[in-house]
Design a protein around this motif. Structure first.
Motif, PDB file in Angstrom:
ATOM      1  N   ASN A 181       1.444  -1.377   0.151  1.00  0.00           N
ATOM      2  CA  ASN A 181      -0.188   0.053   0.091  1.00  0.00           C
ATOM      3  C   ASN A 181       0.551   1.218  -0.177  1.00  0.00           C
ATOM      4  O   ASN A 181       0.602   2.577  -0.822  1.00  0.00           O
ATOM      5  CB  ASN A 181      -0.787   0.269   0.942  1.00  0.00           C
ATOM      6  N   THR A 182       1.895   1.547   0.420  1.00  0.00           N
ATOM      7  CA  THR A 182       2.571   2.643   0.914  1.00  0.00           C
ATOM      8  C   THR A 182       4.252   2.534   0.230  1.00  0.00           C
ATOM      9  O   THR A 182       4.741   3.690  -0.251  1.00  0.00           O
ATOM     10  CB  THR A 182       2.649   2.982   2.609  1.00  0.00           C
ATOM     11  N   GLY A 183       4.812   1.237  -0.055  1.00  0.00           N
ATOM     12  CA  GLY A 183       5.342   1.145  -1.343  1.00  0.00           C
ATOM     13  C   GLY A 183       7.165   1.430   0.178  1.00  0.00           C
ATOM     14  O   GLY A 183       8.119   0.991   0.288  1.00  0.00           O
ATOM     15  N   GLU A 184       6.566   1.490   1.853  1.00  0.00           N
ATOM     16  CA  GLU A 184       7.791   1.330   2.144  1.00  0.00           C
ATOM     17  C   GLU A 184       8.444  -0.100   2.591  1.00  0.00           C
ATOM     18  O   GLU A 184       8.133  -1.161   2.548  1.00  0.00           O
ATOM     19  CB  GLU A 184       6.843   1.340   3.815  1.00  0.00           C
ATOM     20  N   THR A 185      10.098   0.191   3.181  1.00  0.00           N
ATOM     21  CA  THR A 185      10.415  -1.437   3.081  1.00  0.00           C
ATOM     22  C   THR A 185      10.524  -1.578   4.372  1.00  0.00           C
ATOM     23  O   THR A 185      10.804  -1.101   5.045  1.00  0.00           O
ATOM     24  CB  THR A 185      12.393  -0.993   3.234  1.00  0.00           C
ATOM     25  N   LEU A 186      10.091  -2.952   4.415  1.00  0.00           N
ATOM     26  CA  LEU A 186       9.575  -3.472   5.567  1.00  0.00           C
ATOM     27  C   LEU A 186      10.866  -4.471   6.124  1.00  0.00           C
ATOM     28  O   LEU A 186      10.825  -4.469   7.643  1.00  0.00           O
ATOM     29  CB  LEU A 186       8.517  -5.041   5.165  1.00  0.00           C
ATOM     30  N   TRP A 187      11.764  -5.171   4.900  1.00  0.00           N
ATOM     31  CA  TRP A 187      12.847  -6.011   5.358  1.00  0.00           C
ATOM     32  C   TRP A 187      13.684  -5.823   4.200  1.00  0.00           C
ATOM     33  O   TRP A 187      13.180  -5.688   2.993  1.00  0.00           O
ATOM     34  CB  TRP A 187      12.702  -7.307   6.307  1.00  0.00           C
ATOM     35  N   LYS A 188      15.227  -6.190   4.733  1.00  0.00           N
ATOM     36  CA  LYS A 188      16.020  -6.246   3.304  1.00  0.00           C
ATOM     37  C   LYS A 188      16.973  -6.534   4.192  1.00  0.00           C
ATOM     38  O   LYS A 188      17.502  -6.403   4.305  1.00  0.00           O
ATOM     39  CB  LYS A 188      15.945  -4.498   2.777  1.00  0.00           C
ATOM     40  N   LYS A 189      17.310  -7.633   3.175  1.00  0.00           N
ATOM     41  CA  LYS A 189      18.461  -8.676   3.250  1.00  0.00           C
ATOM     42  C   LYS A 189      19.314  -9.016   2.160  1.00  0.00           C
ATOM     43  O   LYS A 189      19.116  -9.186   1.461  1.00  0.00           O
ATOM     44  CB  LYS A 189      17.932 -10.117   4.072  1.00  0.00           C
ATOM     45  N   ASP A 190      20.617  -9.255   2.828  1.00  0.00           N
ATOM     46  CA  ASP A 190      21.331  -9.214   1.549  1.00  0.00           C
ATOM     47  C   ASP A 190      20.938 -10.510   1.485  1.00  0.00           C
ATOM     48  O   ASP A 190      21.502 -11.634   2.112  1.00  0.00           O
ATOM     49  CB  ASP A 190      23.498  -9.122   2.283  1.00  0.00           C
ATOM     50  N   ARG A 191      21.447 -10.909   0.321  1.00  0.00           N
ATOM     51  CA  ARG A 191      21.906 -12.767  -0.406  1.00  0.00           C
ATOM     52  C   ARG A 191      23.129 -13.071   0.223  1.00  0.00           C
ATOM     53  O   ARG A 191      24.184 -12.314  -0.026  1.00  0.00           O
ATOM     54  CB  ARG A 191      21.836 -12.697  -1.799  1.00  0.00           C
ATOM     55  N   ASP A 192      23.279 -13.993   0.746  1.00  0.00           N
ATOM     56  CA  ASP A 192      24.068 -15.026   1.384  1.00  0.00           C
ATOM     57  C   ASP A 192      24.586 -16.141   0.907  1.00  0.00           C
ATOM     58  O   ASP A 192      24.184 -17.809   0.862  1.00  0.00           O
ATOM     59  CB  ASP A 192      23.772 -15.101   2.805  1.00  0.00           C
TER      60      ASP A 192
END
Length: 178
Positions: A12-23
């Motif tokens: 709905n907002t485009g806000e980033t909920l989580w972001k993880k580097d690919r391990d």
């Protein structure tokens, strides 16, 4: 700068909920060898949503809630593009240029490469186009124009047929026809 990561956004907002580097250990500094073009799939395992995200060299399942890594499959290849499929309790993953399809049980933790792979198939596997899962059968068309049908339970090929030309488009299924 070359940076591989996965992120979840609020629809709905485009806000980033989580972001993880690919391990993932890619084995090269070459950014082109780290590319993955696949659309992740969201599945539910034991009541928990998982984001299955193929990349070059490996596929990672993340918690859809917080982005924590659940399991990882090392499969080789680069430029993974086919969307993972889920059926019969298995995730079907195409390993990009490695030319293999893996059937993985998604109930593991950590590296599941040696513990949760039910079968793998390397006969006429596409590197770009998506597969179709219809009932108990997996259908695919290789880049070289070879259509094939595989038993989902065993990974054994049922039939194979050469088409004219080369292919990178994904087949579709509608009204009982492919």
């Amino acid at each position: 700068f070359d940076h591989q990561y996965v992120a979840a956004l609020d629809k709905n907002t485009g806000e980033t909920l989580w972001k993880k580097d690919r391990d993932i250990e890619y084995g090269t500094p070459d950014g082109d060898a780290k590319k993955g073009y696949s659309t992740p799939a969201i599945i539910e395992v034991d009541g928990q949503p998982q984001v299955i995200s193929p990349a070059a060299v490996g596929t990672i399942a993340y918690s859809a809630i917080n982005g924590d890594e659940i399991w990882k499959l090392r499969h080789g290849g680069m430029n993974a593009s086919a969307r993972p499929l889920y059926g019969h309790g298995m995730v079907l993953i195409t390993a990009g240029t490695a030319g293999k399809v893996f059937a993985v049980r998604p109930n593991g933790r950590g590296d599941v490469t040696d513990t949760k792979v039910e079968w793998k198939n390397s006969q006429a596997v596409p590197t770009r186009s998506s597969k179709l899962l219809i009932d108990d059968l997996l259908f695919m068309i290789s880049d070289a124009g070879i259509a094939s049908c595989v038993d989902v339970a065993t990974g054994k090929q049922i039939w194979q047929h050469r088409l004219e030309g080369k292919y990178s488009a994904s087949p579709i299924f509608a009204d009982g026809k492919m």
